[in-house]
Design a protein around this motif. Structure first.
Motif, PDB file in Angstrom:
ATOM      1  N   TYR A 105       5.297  14.725   3.724  1.00 52.46           N
ATOM      2  CA  TYR A 105       5.775  13.502   4.462  1.00 52.46           C
ATOM      3  C   TYR A 105       4.958  12.135   4.257  1.00 52.46           C
ATOM      4  O   TYR A 105       3.973  12.462   3.605  1.00 52.46           O
ATOM      5  CB  TYR A 105       5.751  13.930   6.195  1.00 52.46           C
ATOM      6  CG  TYR A 105       6.479  14.873   6.643  1.00 52.46           C
ATOM      7  CD1 TYR A 105       7.887  14.745   6.439  1.00 52.46           C
ATOM      8  CD2 TYR A 105       6.157  15.929   7.237  1.00 52.46           C
ATOM      9  CE1 TYR A 105       8.869  15.720   6.996  1.00 52.46           C
ATOM     10  CE2 TYR A 105       7.039  16.967   7.665  1.00 52.46           C
ATOM     11  CZ  TYR A 105       8.415  16.602   7.764  1.00 52.46           C
ATOM     12  OH  TYR A 105       9.262  17.699   8.315  1.00 52.46           O
ATOM     13  N   HIS A 106       5.731  11.102   4.300  1.00 51.99           N
ATOM     14  CA  HIS A 106       4.773   9.933   4.197  1.00 51.99           C
ATOM     15  C   HIS A 106       5.109   9.187   5.562  1.00 51.99           C
ATOM     16  O   HIS A 106       6.318   9.029   6.155  1.00 51.99           O
ATOM     17  CB  HIS A 106       5.475   9.135   3.233  1.00 51.99           C
ATOM     18  CG  HIS A 106       4.916   7.480   3.039  1.00 51.99           C
ATOM     19  ND1 HIS A 106       3.630   7.405   3.155  1.00 51.99           N
ATOM     20  CD2 HIS A 106       5.734   6.446   3.110  1.00 51.99           C
ATOM     21  CE1 HIS A 106       3.546   6.028   2.990  1.00 51.99           C
ATOM     22  NE2 HIS A 106       4.676   5.529   3.002  1.00 51.99           N
ATOM     23  N   LEU A 107       4.054   8.819   6.300  1.00 48.28           N
ATOM     24  CA  LEU A 107       4.459   8.136   7.660  1.00 48.28           C
ATOM     25  C   LEU A 107       5.071   9.143   8.604  1.00 48.28           C
ATOM     26  O   LEU A 107       5.951   8.648   9.394  1.00 48.28           O
ATOM     27  CB  LEU A 107       5.112   6.892   7.626  1.00 48.28           C
ATOM     28  CG  LEU A 107       4.214   5.593   6.812  1.00 48.28           C
ATOM     29  CD1 LEU A 107       5.125   4.380   6.727  1.00 48.28           C
ATOM     30  CD2 LEU A 107       2.964   5.521   7.463  1.00 48.28           C
ATOM     31  N   LEU A 130      -9.563  -3.932  -4.245  1.00 49.98           N
ATOM     32  CA  LEU A 130      -8.483  -3.049  -4.160  1.00 49.98           C
ATOM     33  C   LEU A 130      -8.642  -2.498  -2.720  1.00 49.98           C
ATOM     34  O   LEU A 130      -7.441  -2.130  -1.963  1.00 49.98           O
ATOM     35  CB  LEU A 130      -8.608  -1.753  -5.124  1.00 49.98           C
ATOM     36  CG  LEU A 130      -8.271  -2.223  -6.536  1.00 49.98           C
ATOM     37  CD1 LEU A 130      -8.759  -0.854  -7.487  1.00 49.98           C
ATOM     38  CD2 LEU A 130      -6.729  -2.626  -6.559  1.00 49.98           C
ATOM     39  N   GLU A 131     -10.004  -2.283  -2.114  1.00 43.45           N
ATOM     40  CA  GLU A 131     -10.015  -1.760  -0.799  1.00 43.45           C
ATOM     41  C   GLU A 131      -9.464  -2.791   0.160  1.00 43.45           C
ATOM     42  O   GLU A 131      -8.891  -2.523   0.909  1.00 43.45           O
ATOM     43  CB  GLU A 131     -11.580  -1.234  -0.552  1.00 43.45           C
ATOM     44  CG  GLU A 131     -11.468  -0.951   0.894  1.00 43.45           C
ATOM     45  CD  GLU A 131     -13.064  -0.489   1.209  1.00 43.45           C
ATOM     46  OE1 GLU A 131     -13.512  -0.105   2.245  1.00 43.45           O
ATOM     47  OE2 GLU A 131     -13.978  -0.520   0.028  1.00 43.45           O
ATOM     48  N   ALA A 132      -9.861  -3.893  -0.065  1.00 39.69           N
ATOM     49  CA  ALA A 132      -9.119  -5.207   0.871  1.00 39.69           C
ATOM     50  C   ALA A 132      -7.718  -5.224   0.793  1.00 39.69           C
ATOM     51  O   ALA A 132      -7.118  -5.528   1.720  1.00 39.69           O
ATOM     52  CB  ALA A 132     -10.152  -6.438   0.368  1.00 39.69           C
ATOM     53  N   ASN A 137       9.639  -1.678   0.422  1.00 39.16           N
ATOM     54  CA  ASN A 137      10.227  -1.857   1.910  1.00 39.16           C
ATOM     55  C   ASN A 137      11.622  -1.289   1.408  1.00 39.16           C
ATOM     56  O   ASN A 137      12.475  -0.452   2.476  1.00 39.16           O
ATOM     57  CB  ASN A 137      10.172  -3.038   2.459  1.00 39.16           C
ATOM     58  CG  ASN A 137       8.684  -3.486   2.514  1.00 39.16           C
ATOM     59  OD1 ASN A 137       8.071  -2.639   3.403  1.00 39.16           O
ATOM     60  ND2 ASN A 137       8.238  -4.371   2.683  1.00 39.16           N
ATOM     61  N   GLY A 138      12.585  -2.006   0.665  1.00 38.03           N
ATOM     62  CA  GLY A 138      14.024  -1.591   0.272  1.00 38.03           C
ATOM     63  C   GLY A 138      14.214  -0.140  -0.093  1.00 38.03           C
ATOM     64  O   GLY A 138      15.064   0.422   0.752  1.00 38.03           O
ATOM     65  N   LEU A 145       0.790  -1.264  -0.053  1.00 36.28           N
ATOM     66  CA  LEU A 145      -0.117   0.118   0.044  1.00 36.28           C
ATOM     67  C   LEU A 145       0.955   1.279   0.085  1.00 36.28           C
ATOM     68  O   LEU A 145       0.516   2.566  -0.635  1.00 36.28           O
ATOM     69  CB  LEU A 145      -1.092  -0.178   1.377  1.00 36.28           C
ATOM     70  CG  LEU A 145      -0.508  -0.059   2.523  1.00 36.28           C
ATOM     71  CD1 LEU A 145      -0.220   1.555   3.046  1.00 36.28           C
ATOM     72  CD2 LEU A 145      -1.231  -0.761   3.471  1.00 36.28           C
ATOM     73  N   ASP A 146       2.040   1.306   0.573  1.00 34.85           N
ATOM     74  CA  ASP A 146       2.902   2.446   0.732  1.00 34.85           C
ATOM     75  C   ASP A 146       3.354   2.808  -0.553  1.00 34.85           C
ATOM     76  O   ASP A 146       3.264   4.124  -0.925  1.00 34.85           O
ATOM     77  CB  ASP A 146       4.097   2.121   1.442  1.00 34.85           C
ATOM     78  CG  ASP A 146       3.913   1.715   2.959  1.00 34.85           C
ATOM     79  OD1 ASP A 146       3.597   2.679   3.664  1.00 34.85           O
ATOM     80  OD2 ASP A 146       3.771   0.895   3.446  1.00 34.85           O
ATOM     81  N   TYR A 147       3.759   2.044  -1.771  1.00 29.52           N
ATOM     82  CA  TYR A 147       3.959   2.350  -3.088  1.00 29.52           C
ATOM     83  C   TYR A 147       2.889   3.015  -3.671  1.00 29.52           C
ATOM     84  O   TYR A 147       2.952   4.267  -4.373  1.00 29.52           O
ATOM     85  CB  TYR A 147       4.337   1.204  -3.694  1.00 29.52           C
ATOM     86  CG  TYR A 147       4.679   1.529  -5.372  1.00 29.52           C
ATOM     87  CD1 TYR A 147       5.861   2.165  -5.721  1.00 29.52           C
ATOM     88  CD2 TYR A 147       3.808   1.311  -6.262  1.00 29.52           C
ATOM     89  CE1 TYR A 147       6.109   2.180  -7.056  1.00 29.52           C
ATOM     90  CE2 TYR A 147       3.971   1.638  -7.456  1.00 29.52           C
ATOM     91  CZ  TYR A 147       5.217   2.054  -7.900  1.00 29.52           C
ATOM     92  OH  TYR A 147       5.588   2.498  -9.302  1.00 29.52           O
TER      93      TYR A 147
END
Length: 543
Positions: free
Chosen positions: A84-86, A411-413, A161-162, A60-62
Motif C-alpha cells: 500500500y501507498h498512503l 533532500l531532507e528539506a 499526481n496525475g 515526495l510520493d514519486y
C-alpha cells in the motif's frame, strides 16, 4: 412599383408559413465540427501544459514509491508493487513510475502527457452514455471542459499526481459506461483495473450495482457487483496499515468532514475560498437529489449511468472527508486541492446531463448558452488555482540539483528519498542522465569558472549554509530580469552545485526593486562556497 393583382388572379398567401432558411437552422444548432473544436480546446491547453512541464519529478510520493519498488541496481521488486501507498492500493501507478524511469529516462513529462490522454479516454467513455439528443455535441463539450478544467492543473504539471488519480478515475468512468449499456463483464474488468490503481476506485462496485438496479436488471446482476464491493472493501480494511497514513485528523469532527464533502463537490466554483465551494457543493448536491428522485422512481434507461456517476462522485467526496480531512492546506479545506477537482467535475457533469435530459422542452439555444457559460466561467475561476500550483512547485525545482550532487540536508528539506538515488543512477533516470543541466547555457557541474571575472551585483544571501548540502537562499537583481541560473563553486572556482532563480520574494523582504528570490544547494567541498548568478554569459557574485 408593385402592380395590383388582377381580378381572379390569386395573390400571395400571407397566412402560409414561410420555410425556415438554412442559415436560421444553422444558427439554432452549432455545427458538430464547431462543438468538437470547442471540446478539444481545454484538452489542447492541458496537453500543452503537460508537454511544457518540468522534466524532473519533484514530489515526495514519486521518490518514496520509486525507492520502495527498486533495489540499488535499479531492478524492480515486484512484491513491493503490491504493498500500500498512503494506505491504498498503488499497483498500476507503481508500475508506471518504474516504466518511466527504466524506459523513458525518468521524464516527468511522459506521465503528465499520459494523464491528459487518460482523461481524454474518460471523456470519450462518458460521451458513449449520451443518448441521441440535439444537445449531444454540446454536452460532450461540457464534459471536456469540466474534466480538463484549469482547476486540475497539478494533474498535468506533475505526473505523480496525475498517475495517482487519473487511471483510477478513468477506469471507473469506463466501468460506469459499460454498466450503462448492460455490459457487466466489461464493467467488472474496468473496476478491477481501477482498484489496482488507487483507493479512488474502491466504491465503484456499489455504483455498478446501483446502475444495474436502475436498469431493472436481474437480482443476480445486481448482487454480484455489490458482493464484490463488500469483498474488496473487507479485504482492504483487513490488510491496510494501521493508523492514519496521510496526516489527516482522527477527530470526530462531523462539521469539518461535511465541509470537505461539499467543498469537493463544489470545487469548480472557487479557487481558494472554501465557503464559496461549500455553498456551490451544497447546491449541486441538492439539485442532483431533485433530479435523482425522478430517476429512482421512473428508472429511465438513459439516466442510469449518469445517476451512477453522481453516486460515484459523492462516494469520492465522502472518502476525502473520511480519510483526508485536515486544516493544514491552503484555504483550510482539503476539498479545494487541485487534483480533487475531479470530484466536482464528475458531479457537475452528471448534473448537467441529467438536467438536460429531464427538461427536453428547453430550447436548444438555452442549453448552448448554459454549456458555454459553464465551461468558460469555471475555467476562468480555476486560473487562480493554476497559478498557485505553479508557484508552489517552483521552489521544488531544486530537487534535480540536490539529487545529482547528493545534498542530504536539501533532500531532507525537499522530502526527496535519498535512498532512491542509486536505483535512479543505475537506470540513467533524470537527473542522472545526459539531459541534466543547470540551465546556465554554459557552466555545468564540475566546470571551472574564473571567479575574478564575476561582477558585483545587488543581492544577498539570507544566511550561510547551516549544514553540508543545505539549501542556501537569498535575492538578486540583475538588469531587472531573473538570472538564467545560480551557481555554487568552491574557492577554486569548480562548480559543485547550483539552483534556481525567479522565485517570488517572501513577505516583508528588504530586497532591492526588481529583485527575485533564488535558492541553491551544493555537494561537499573544501572551503566556503561562492554563490554566483549567471545571466547572458556573465557571472555576478552574490553576497
Amino acid at each position: 412599383m408593385t402592380q395590383p393583382a388582377l381580378a381572379g388572379t390569386p395573390g400571395p398567401d400571407v397566412t402560409a408559413p414561410v420555410p425556415r432558411a438554412a442559415a436560421a437552422r444553422a444558427a439554432e444548432r452549432l455545427p458538430a465540427v464547431a462543438w468538437w473544436l470547442f471540446a478539444a480546446l481545454p484538452a489542447g491547453l492541458a496537453l500543452l501544459a503537460a508537454v511544457r512541464a518540468p522534466r524532473m519529478h519533484v514530489l515526495l510520493d514519486y521518490w518514496h514509491v520509486f525507492a520502495k519498488i527498486t533495489d540499488d541496481n535499479g531492478r524492480l521488486l515486484l512484491g513491493q508493487v503490491f504493498t500500500y501507498h498512503l494506505d491504498q492500493p498503488f499497483v498500476v501507478p507503481s508500475l508506471l513510475f518504474y516504466a518511466d524511469a527504466a524506459w523513458f529516462g525518468g521524464d516527468n513529462r511522459v506521465l503528465t502527457v499520459l494523464s491528459v490522454l487518460l482523461l481524454a479516454v474518460a471523456v470519450v467513455a462518458l460521451r458513449t452514455m449520451l443518448p441521441k439528443h440535439p444537445a449531444r455535441d454540446a454536452l460532450t463539450a461540457a464534459l471536456a471542459w469540466l474534466l480538463f478544467s484549469s482547476h486540475a492543473t497539478e494533474l498535468w504539471l506533475q505526473g505523480t499526481n496525475g498517475i495517482s488519480w487519473v487511471p483510477a478515475v478513468t477506469s471507473c468512468a469506463i466501468a460506469v459506461a459499460c454498466a450503462h449499456r448492460g455490459r457487466l463483464a466489461g464493467a467488472a474488468a474496468a473496476a478491477v483495473v481501477g482498484c489496482l490503481c488507487f483507493g479512488a476506485a474502491l466504491p465503484i462496485w456499489f455504483v455498478l450495482a446501483f446502475v444495474a438496479w436502475l436498469r431493472g436488471e436481474s437480482r443476480l446482476r445486481i448482487a454480484l457487483p455489490a458482493a464484490a464491493g463488500v469483498v474488496v472493501l473487507g479485504a482492504w480494511w483487513l490488510t491496510k496499515p494501521a493508523g492514519t497514513q496521510s496526516g489527516a485528523t482522527a477527530a470526530f469532527d462531523p462539521d469539518g468532514r461535511l465541509s470537505v464533502v461539499t467543498a469537493a463537490v463544489g470545487g469548480l466554483w472557487s479557487a481558494d475560498v472554501a465557503v464559496v465551494a461549500v455553498i456551490a457543493g451544497g447546491c449541486t448536491l441538492a439539485l442532483l437529489g431533485l433530479l435523482l428522485r425522478r430517476t429512482v422512481t421512473a428508472r429511465p434507461a438513459a439516466d442510469a449511468g449518469w445517476a451512477g456517476l453522481a453516486l460515484y462522485a459523492f462516494a469520492l467526496a465522502a472518502m476525502l472527508a473520511l480519510g483526508r480531512t485536515t486544516a493544514n492546506v491552503p484555504g483550510g479545506n482539503v476539498g479545494l486541492i487541485s487534483r480533487y477537482v475531479l470530484v466536482a467535475a464528475l458531479a457537475t457533469s452528471a448534473l448537467t446531463v441529467l438536467a438536460t435530459l429531464h427538461r427536453p422542452q428547453w430550447p436548444h439555444r438555452y442549453v448552448v448558452a448554459a454549456v458555454v457559460t459553464l465551461a468558460l466561467v469555471t475555467h476562468a475561476i480555476g486560473g487562480a488555482k493554476a497559478d498557485e500550483v505553479r508557484r508552489s512547485y517552483a521552489p521544488l525545482g531544486l530537487a534535480a540539483v540536490a539529487l545529482r550532487v547528493d545534498a542530504p540536508a536539501a533532500l531532507e528539506a525537499l522530502h526527496i528519498q535519498r535512498a532512491a538515488a542509486p536505483a535512479a543512477r543505475a537506470l540513467g533516470a533524470y537527473p542522472f542522465s545526459s539531459a541534466f543541466t543547470l540551465g546556465c547555457h554554459g557552466p555545468e557541474l564540475g566546470s571551472h569558472v574564473d571567479l575574478s571575472t564575476a561582477q558585483p551585483v545587488r543581492g544577498a544571501l539570507d544566511a550561510p549554509p547551516a549544514a553540508p548540502g543545505a539549501i542556501v537562499t537569498g535575492w538578486v537583481a540583475v538588469d531587472g530580469t531573473p538570472p538564467d541560473c545560480i551557481l555554487v563553486t568552491d574557492p577554486a572556482g569548480t562548480v559543485t552545485g547550483g539552483g534556481t532563480a525567479g522565485l517570488p520574494l517572501p513577505a516583508g523582504s528588504a530586497a532591492a526593486s526588481g529583485a527575485t528570490a533564488w535558492q541553491a544547494t551544493a555537494g561537499p567541498m573544501a572551503g566556503p562556497p561562492t554563490v554566483l548568478a549567471a545571466h547572458g554569459g556573465r557571472l555576478f557574485r552574490i553576497g
